[in-house]
Design a protein around this motif. Structure first.
Motif, short mmCIF file in Angstrom:
data_model
loop_
_atom_site.label_atom_id
_atom_site.label_comp_id
_atom_site.label_asym_id
_atom_site.label_seq_id
_atom_site.Cartn_x
_atom_site.Cartn_y
_atom_site.Cartn_z
N ASP A 194 -0.63 1.81 3.58
CA ASP A 194 -0.26 2.95 2.74
C ASP A 194 -1.54 3.64 2.29
O ASP A 194 -2.61 3.43 2.88
CB ASP A 194 0.60 2.52 1.55
CG ASP A 194 -0.03 1.42 0.73
OD1 ASP A 194 -1.28 1.27 0.79
OD2 ASP A 194 0.69 0.70 0.02
N ALA A 195 -1.46 4.44 1.25
CA ALA A 195 -2.62 5.21 0.82
C ALA A 195 -3.77 4.34 0.34
O ALA A 195 -4.93 4.76 0.36
CB ALA A 195 -2.21 6.19 -0.28
N THR A 196 -3.48 3.10 -0.07
CA THR A 196 -4.54 2.22 -0.55
C THR A 196 -5.31 1.57 0.60
O THR A 196 -6.27 0.85 0.38
CB THR A 196 -3.96 1.12 -1.45
OG1 THR A 196 -3.08 0.29 -0.67
CG2 THR A 196 -3.20 1.71 -2.62
N SER A 197 -4.86 1.83 1.84
CA SER A 197 -5.50 1.22 3.01
C SER A 197 -6.59 2.09 3.60
O SER A 197 -7.04 1.85 4.72
CB SER A 197 -4.43 0.95 4.09
OG SER A 197 -3.38 0.16 3.57
N ASP A 198 -7.05 3.09 2.86
CA ASP A 198 -7.99 4.08 3.40
C ASP A 198 -9.23 3.46 4.05
O ASP A 198 -9.66 3.93 5.11
CB ASP A 198 -8.40 5.07 2.31
CG ASP A 198 -8.97 6.35 2.89
OD1 ASP A 198 -8.60 6.69 4.03
OD2 ASP A 198 -9.77 7.00 2.22
N PRO A 199 -9.87 2.42 3.49
CA PRO A 199 -11.09 1.89 4.12
C PRO A 199 -10.90 1.39 5.54
O PRO A 199 -11.85 1.40 6.33
CB PRO A 199 -11.50 0.76 3.18
CG PRO A 199 -10.90 1.11 1.86
CD PRO A 199 -9.59 1.77 2.19
N VAL A 200 -9.69 0.96 5.90
CA VAL A 200 -9.50 0.38 7.22
C VAL A 200 -9.65 1.44 8.31
O VAL A 200 -10.09 1.15 9.42
CB VAL A 200 -8.13 -0.31 7.33
CG1 VAL A 200 -6.98 0.70 7.45
CG2 VAL A 200 -8.09 -1.28 8.51
#
Length: 233
Positions: free
Chosen positions: A154-160
């Motif tokens: 989701d939006a919290t997965s940006d670093p991946v």
């Protein structure tokens, strides 16, 4: 909140109370600017890419548009194009399929908006090195391909997404729960998918890495839903 905080000892200051009331009244009665239909644009996204063809998705916004995708080779020679009109029934997403490409070749692409007569009115996306893709190797040729498989994002997965970009992946597969939606409302489902694909790192990937996806429970209904009655098993 900072604007409404009262200095210590001034809680009963009548003048501050009047100022606070005026501020709240102004905030509540102000006319908010209308969100432009173009602010809802999504993409472009590079879809399935073969040895001689490529697919693209692009949503210009909540507006019906005549759009042309153009593909050029390394010398900026135009090798393929397709013109389509998007459809409100499909959430204004334009689907493109170009053919006549060469295997194992890098291309750039861009999108133009056209008038009803076919004249170009506006370049809406692409045309630079960030909008590129490479066709697949021809059958029988050995090669190396780096693929990323993703789920539960989701939006919290940006670093991946930045990590994937640093590994120079060749293909991206979204395996479901991408993103978490947990709603049976089509309006909500579409909005959350649009928001997901606007995440900067992911948006940068899908405009140049061929991407495919599938569905899981959170994508179209409730947790452990079966897609039919939207209730847990």
């Amino acid at each position: 909140a900072a604007l409404l905080a009262c200095p210590q000892g001034a809680v009963h200051d009548a003048r501050m109370k009047r100022q606070t009331v005026r501020l709240l009244t102004a905030l509540l009665t102000a006319t908010l600017p209308t969100l432009s239909p173009l602010a809802q644009s999504v993409g472009p996204l590079v879809g399935q890419v073969g040895t001689g063809d490529a697919r693209f998705l692009y949503r210009p916004g909540e507006v019906v548009s005549v759009l042309r995708v153009t593909v050029a080779n390394a010398t900026q020679q135009i090798v393929a194009s397709e013109t389509v009109t998007n459809d409100p029934a499909g959430d204004y997403v334009a689907h493109f399929h170009v053919t006549g490409l060469a295997p194992d070749t890098r291309y750039t692409y861009w999108f133009d908006e056209l008038t009803g007569g076919g004249a170009i009115t506006n370049r809406v996306a692409g045309g630079d090195d960030r909008h590129r893709f490479t066709t697949a190797l021809p059958a029988g040729r050995n090669g190396k391909l780096t693929a990323a498989f993703v789920s539960c994002a989701d939006a919290t997965s940006d670093p991946v997404w930045a990590r994937m970009a640093s590994n120079r992946i060749d293909r991206l597969f979204l395996l479901g729960d991408t993103p978490y939606i947990d709603s049976t409302s089509l309006t909500t489902v579409r909005q959350k998918h649009r928001d997901f694909l606007r995440i900067p790192g992911l948006a940068a990937l899908v405009r140049q890495v061929p991407t495919a996806g599938t569905w899981d429970d959170h994508d179209f209904g409730l947790n452990d839903g079966n897609g039919w009655n939207f209730e847990p098993f």
